[in-house]
Design an enzyme around this catalytic site. Structure first.
Site, PDB file in Angstrom:
ATOM      1  N   SER A  24       0.828  -1.215   0.000  1.00 24.94           N
ATOM      2  CA  SER A  24       0.000   0.000   0.000  1.00 24.94           C
ATOM      3  C   SER A  24       0.859   1.260   0.000  1.00 24.94           C
ATOM      4  CB  SER A  24      -0.939   0.004   1.209  1.00 24.94           C
ATOM      5  OG  SER A  24      -0.206  -0.183   2.394  1.00 24.94           O
ATOM      6  N   THR A 156     -39.991  25.682 -11.965  1.00 28.76           N
ATOM      7  CA  THR A 156     -40.249  24.311 -11.509  1.00 28.76           C
ATOM      8  C   THR A 156     -40.363  23.514 -12.799  1.00 28.76           C
ATOM      9  OG1 THR A 156     -42.653  24.530 -11.541  1.00 28.76           O
ATOM     10  CG2 THR A 156     -41.570  25.114  -9.475  1.00 28.76           C
ATOM     11  N   HIS A 157     -39.896  22.287 -12.793  1.00 30.21           N
ATOM     12  CA  HIS A 157     -39.845  21.457 -14.018  1.00 30.21           C
ATOM     13  C   HIS A 157     -39.034  22.147 -15.126  1.00 30.21           C
ATOM     14  CE1 HIS A 157     -43.350  19.309 -12.217  1.00 30.21           C
ATOM     15  NE2 HIS A 157     -43.702  20.530 -11.877  1.00 30.21           N
ATOM     16  N   SER A 278     -12.328  26.310 -27.246  1.00 27.34           N
ATOM     17  CA  SER A 278     -12.345  25.079 -28.020  1.00 27.34           C
ATOM     18  C   SER A 278     -11.177  25.094 -28.977  1.00 27.34           C
ATOM     19  CB  SER A 278     -13.663  24.988 -28.790  1.00 27.34           C
ATOM     20  OG  SER A 278     -13.497  24.197 -29.948  1.00 27.34           O
ATOM     21  N   LYS A 284     -15.991  29.752 -29.007  1.00 34.11           N
ATOM     22  CA  LYS A 284     -16.489  29.099 -27.795  1.00 34.11           C
ATOM     23  C   LYS A 284     -15.814  29.507 -26.502  1.00 34.11           C
ATOM     24  CE  LYS A 284     -18.657  25.536 -27.552  1.00 34.11           C
ATOM     25  NZ  LYS A 284     -19.050  24.155 -27.354  1.00 34.11           N
ATOM     26  N   ASN A 286     -16.220  27.716 -22.840  1.00 35.16           N
ATOM     27  CA  ASN A 286     -16.921  26.599 -22.194  1.00 35.16           C
ATOM     28  C   ASN A 286     -16.820  26.660 -20.665  1.00 35.16           C
ATOM     29  OD1 ASN A 286     -17.490  25.496 -24.738  1.00 35.16           O
ATOM     30  ND2 ASN A 286     -15.503  24.460 -24.782  1.00 35.16           N
ATOM     31  N   GLU A 291     -18.549  21.931 -15.329  1.00 31.64           N
ATOM     32  CA  GLU A 291     -18.831  20.584 -15.847  1.00 31.64           C
ATOM     33  C   GLU A 291     -18.006  19.526 -15.121  1.00 31.64           C
ATOM     34  OE1 GLU A 291     -19.078  20.483 -20.373  1.00 31.64           O
ATOM     35  OE2 GLU A 291     -18.421  22.531 -19.987  1.00 31.64           O
ATOM     36  N   TYR A 318      -9.442  -6.943  12.187  1.00 31.89           N
ATOM     37  CA  TYR A 318      -8.823  -6.423  10.959  1.00 31.89           C
ATOM     38  C   TYR A 318      -8.774  -7.502   9.876  1.00 31.89           C
ATOM     39  CZ  TYR A 318      -5.471  -4.539   7.651  1.00 31.89           C
ATOM     40  OH  TYR A 318      -4.874  -4.104   6.498  1.00 31.89           O
ATOM     41  N   GLN A 323      -7.409  -2.443   3.721  1.00 31.17           N
ATOM     42  CA  GLN A 323      -6.404  -1.581   3.084  1.00 31.17           C
ATOM     43  C   GLN A 323      -7.036  -0.794   1.924  1.00 31.17           C
ATOM     44  OE1 GLN A 323      -2.230  -2.880   2.774  1.00 31.17           O
ATOM     45  NE2 GLN A 323      -2.571  -2.958   0.580  1.00 31.17           N
ATOM     46  N   LYS A 326      -8.314   3.321   1.723  1.00 32.06           N
ATOM     47  CA  LYS A 326      -7.538   4.563   1.649  1.00 32.06           C
ATOM     48  C   LYS A 326      -7.665   5.367   0.364  1.00 32.06           C
ATOM     49  CE  LYS A 326      -4.413   2.685   4.871  1.00 32.06           C
ATOM     50  NZ  LYS A 326      -5.275   1.474   4.832  1.00 32.06           N
TER      51      LYS A 326
END
Ligand code: ARG
Length: 462
Positions: A24, A156-157, A278, A284, A286, A291, A318, A323, A326
């Site tokens: 690990s 709404t909607h 872009s 563009k 963005n 996002e 344990y 392990q 993490k």
């Protein structure tokens, strides 16, 4: 013969690729400072309890202090053969101070050690996340203060519903974040317990003082049961769960930022620093950061589901499965702290196109409820008022206009209760101002709300 620190009963070494699968160190090196901190407290306790001599204690503490310096300077070199952060550090200590370094592990196991490291780690990160959430709330509050009287379409909607104060819309997120902070703070109570001294699972024969080491590490208490202390990861599940909800909130807000900054809405413009272009379409700009935050929400949910699934069905105490606790935790800390920082910057620097929103509000039927309420206030049953208003909306649609464009005579054909004062009532600004019920979007209410929010953050706002 194995070179491993636990190699005594082994006749041959594992192959390198098997070691790699079990190791690990590739990720738990993140816990290097916490591991040194835990060991330091453990040794101080062993010294105070007379389990180690003063000379032994001093030698080990000196070695640990040197390791800490090297760790802070990023000078430690870890080996996969030594499996994890605990064995790597112990080997480095022994290389430095000689066999006395082997006494560090007296009355302790890696099982209580790793649990202690993660409690220390998560306690600090949870506090950091609470602080970052608070900074994000401040950014929201600053924009809200500037836009109490800015009108915006309320949905709404995703259909125009009723006009609202733009500040009111923003402040909805403030309160979500306030509850998120509450969830993180509450989880701190349970993170704030020390597993150290639980040993492998059953405690130890040495006369240790668990409360002493807990106090040295700044924990407010200790786990009451050694088997529980080393085997549960519920404190991480809680963290991932609070993080998942926080990300759900960020993702919803991100979605709105993306919509609002589109040409179709045009309600806000994001600062160049939080947008990208872009490679093919020169026009563009963005909302990539929003996002990405929306997208990263998925990995946090995944980390929560992953850990819950790992824990399910594990016998006490344990198991090596644990392990796997993490990477999802580290990844979530990174994702949440990054998302909060970016979002705060994005909100602070965005331009709000007040004119665009207000022009939009004047062009729709989101004041239809005003007309219905107006009729109801003049004694007409609300159902009937709804019907009358609906008919007038239909008339408008046929004529290609909105309610305020209808002559009084046309309105009165549907109900003689309608009088000249209706035009003032239909103004979107009046619609918002008059929603003065507690917690509503009326400007006075929004100001009260903002003042309460300021109090919650411990600062005064107008
Ligand atoms: N690397 C291990 C983990 O993260 C440390 C504990 C190992 N304990 C053991 N008994 N093998 O879970």
């Amino acid at each position: 013969m194995s070179e491993k620190l636990w190699g005594g009963r082994f006749q041959k070494s594992a192959e390198e690729w098997v070691d790699e699968f079990g190791a690990s160190i590739g990720f738990d090196r993140e816990l290097v400072l916490e591991d040194i901190e835990g060991s330091t407290a453990h040794v101080q306790m062993l010294g105070k309890c007379g389990i180690l001599t003063n000379d032994e204690t001093d030698a080990i503490l000196g070695g640990l202090a040197r390791l800490k310096e090297k760790a802070q300077a990023d000078e430690l070199e870890f080996s996969v053969e030594l499996e994890d952060i605990h064995l790597n550090l112990e080997k480095m200590l022994t290389d430095d101070i000689g066999p006395v370094g082997g006494k560090l592990h007296t009355g302790r196991s890696r099982n209580d050690q790793v649990a202690t490291d993660m409690h220390l780690y998560l306690k600090a990160r949870t506090k950091e996340i609470i602080g970052l959430t608070e900074d994000f709330q401040k950014a929201i509050l600053e924009q809200a203060e500037a836009h109490v009287e800015t009108l915006a379409p309320g949905y709404t909607h995703l259909q125009r519903a009723q006009p609202v104060s733009f500040a009111h819309h923003l402040m909805a997120y403030f309160w979500m974040l306030e509850r998120d902070k509450g969830r993180f703070s509450d989880s701190l109570k349970r993170i704030d317990l020390s597993p150290l001294g639980a040993g492998a699972l059953a405690g130890t024969t040495f006369p240790i003082d668990r409360h002493l080491s807990a106090g040295l590490l700044g924990f407010s208490g200790v786990y009451e049961n050694s088997m529980d202390a080393v085997s549960d990861r519920d404190f991480i599940v809680e963290f991932l769960s609070a993080s998942s909800l926080l990300m759900a909130h960020l993702s919803r807000f991100a979605e709105e930022i993306i919509l609002w900054s589109s040409q179709e809405f045009g309600f806000i413009e994001l600062d160049d620093a939080f947008s990208t272009g872009s490679s093919i379409m020169p026009q563009k700009k963005n909302p990539d950061m929003a996002e990405l935050i929306r997208g990263k929400t998925g990995r946090v949910y995944g980390n929560l589901t992953g850990l819950l699934t790992t824990l399910k069905g594990l016998p006490l105490a344990y198991n090596k499965d644990m392990q796997e606790d993490k990477e999802g935790m580290f990844d979530t800390v990174k994702t949440v702290t990054g998302s909060l920082r970016i979002f705060a910057g994005m909100i602070r620097t965005m331009t709000v196109n007040k004119d665009v929103m207000e022009a939009e509000v004047g062009k729709d039927f989101s004041n239809a409820t005003e007309l219905a309420d107006y009729l109801a206030a003049r004694g007409m049953p609300f159902r009937e008022a709804h019907e009358v208003t609906g008919k007038l909306v239909f008339t408008c649609i046929q004529k290609g206009c909105v309610l305020k464009d209808l002559p009084l005579s046309v309105m009165q054909e549907e109900s003689t209760l309608i009088e000249d004062d209706i035009y003032g009532v239909l103004a979107p600004e009046a619609a918002v101002r008059r929603r003065n019920s507690y917690g509503g979007t009326g400007f006075d209410q929004v100001r009260i709300q903002i003042a309460k929010a300021g109090e919650a953050l411990g600062r005064t706002v107008r």
